[in-house]
Motif scaffolding. Structure first.
Motif, PDB file in Angstrom:
ATOM      1  N   LYS A  27      77.215  11.946  83.815  1.00 45.74           N
ATOM      2  CA  LYS A  27      75.863  11.927  83.251  1.00 45.74           C
ATOM      3  C   LYS A  27      74.966  13.011  83.847  1.00 45.74           C
ATOM      4  N   THR A  30      75.921  15.742  81.323  1.00 41.36           N
ATOM      5  CA  THR A  30      75.744  15.542  79.886  1.00 41.36           C
ATOM      6  C   THR A  30      74.368  15.017  79.499  1.00 41.36           C
ATOM      7  N   THR A  31      73.710  14.258  80.365  1.00 42.45           N
ATOM      8  CA  THR A  31      72.370  13.739  80.058  1.00 42.45           C
ATOM      9  C   THR A  31      71.453  13.939  81.271  1.00 42.45           C
ATOM     10  N   ASP A  33      68.461  14.649  81.534  1.00 46.37           N
ATOM     11  CA  ASP A  33      67.101  14.128  81.397  1.00 46.37           C
ATOM     12  C   ASP A  33      66.975  12.680  81.863  1.00 46.37           C
ATOM     13  N   VAL A  34      68.088  11.935  81.986  1.00 51.73           N
ATOM     14  CA  VAL A  34      68.018  10.552  82.471  1.00 51.73           C
ATOM     15  C   VAL A  34      68.753  10.405  83.812  1.00 51.73           C
ATOM     16  N   TYR A  35      68.970  11.527  84.493  1.00 52.13           N
ATOM     17  CA  TYR A  35      69.676  11.526  85.770  1.00 52.13           C
ATOM     18  C   TYR A  35      68.705  11.882  86.884  1.00 52.13           C
ATOM     19  N   ARG A 201      79.985  13.188  72.411  1.00 51.33           N
ATOM     20  CA  ARG A 201      78.679  13.058  71.743  1.00 51.33           C
ATOM     21  C   ARG A 201      78.286  11.590  71.580  1.00 51.33           C
ATOM     22  N   GLU A 204      77.026  10.430  74.898  1.00 54.04           N
ATOM     23  CA  GLU A 204      75.677  10.909  75.158  1.00 54.04           C
ATOM     24  C   GLU A 204      74.643  10.083  74.392  1.00 54.04           C
ATOM     25  N   ALA A 207      74.082   6.825  76.109  1.00 50.31           N
ATOM     26  CA  ALA A 207      73.257   6.989  77.303  1.00 50.31           C
ATOM     27  C   ALA A 207      71.789   7.146  76.932  1.00 50.31           C
ATOM     28  N   ARG A 208      71.517   7.890  75.867  1.00 53.14           N
ATOM     29  CA  ARG A 208      70.125   8.098  75.449  1.00 53.14           C
ATOM     30  C   ARG A 208      69.506   6.807  74.919  1.00 53.14           C
TER      31      ARG A 208
END
Length: 224
Positions: A27, A30-31, A33-35, A201, A204, A207-208
């Motif tokens: 994460k 790949t993400t 913004d939320v890590y 994808r 992701e 996760a979002r």
């Protein structure tokens, strides 16, 4: 003092801890913004139905316990924000690993034994490799270090490629794994690049969604 005597000892992770460590690494790439991940986000990542082998159903207590255990082992670190505790991995610093090797360990932690071509397809969003030989070079480096982080699984009957496994959950019975047929869900190979990208994808998006649910819950709590 020799390099070997300076090397950190190898932890023996429980399956849930291994899954959570893999999720933190994945994460981050790949993400971002939320890590770092909250406990809720780590739980959603660990229990994903895609890009995971085996699929798990960890509850919040198991996730929190696992993250704290990783912190005690020096493989994760807690970050505090105004709303929730968050966790980030420290694997690269703990073992002095380059990004490519951290990414490969994440994939092995998340999906078990895999071939070099499967790893190359699935690593696309985590790290860059020139080709499969470059990827094998990094695997060999992790096999050759002290202690070894990865083991090679020779191809078994009817299998076309060797596979690799991590050693962070303890020694591996190489003969038993070699005799075991690869899972049908491990299907992405050199020709399966599209399938691997699709799985990533979906992961992701999951996760979002988890991050949005968390933000809404925090807003409702504040409003209340």
């Amino acid at each position: 003092m020799s390099e070997a005597s300076q090397a950190p000892s190898l932890p023996v992770l429980e399956p849930a801890q291994a899954r959570l460590l893999g999720c933190l690494i994945e994460k981050e790439a790949t993400t971002p913004d939320v890590y770092p991940l909250t406990v809720n986000a780590a739980q959603s990542a660990a229990n994903q139905k895609t890009a995971r082998e085996p699929v798990m159903a960890l509850d919040a207590g198991q996730v929190q316990h696992g993250l704290r255990a990783l912190e005690q082992l020096g493989l994760a670190r807690q970050q505090f924000s105004s709303r929730a505790e968050r966790y980030e991995h420290t694997l690269s610093r703990h073992f002095s690993l380059p990004n490519q090797q951290v990414a490969l360990l994440a994939l092995l932690l998340l999906r078990g034994a895999q071939t070099p071509h499967e790893l190359l397809a699935r690593a696309e969003r985590l790290a860059k490799f020139a080709d499969v030989e470059d990827l094998k070079h990094h695997l060999d480096r992790m096999i050759g270090r002290e202690p070894s982080l990865v083991v090679l699984i020779p191809r078994g009957p009817g299998q076309r490629e060797d596979r690799y496994m991590h050693l962070l959950c303890g020694p591996v019975d190489v003969a038993a794994v070699a005799a075991r047929a690869p899972s049908a869900s491990s299907g992405a190979s050199a020709s399966g690049m599209g399938a691997a990208e699709f799985e990533q994808r979906i992961a992701e998006l999951e996760a979002r969604v988890a991050a949005l649910e968390e933000a809404l819950a925090a807003r409702d709590h504040t409003a209340g």
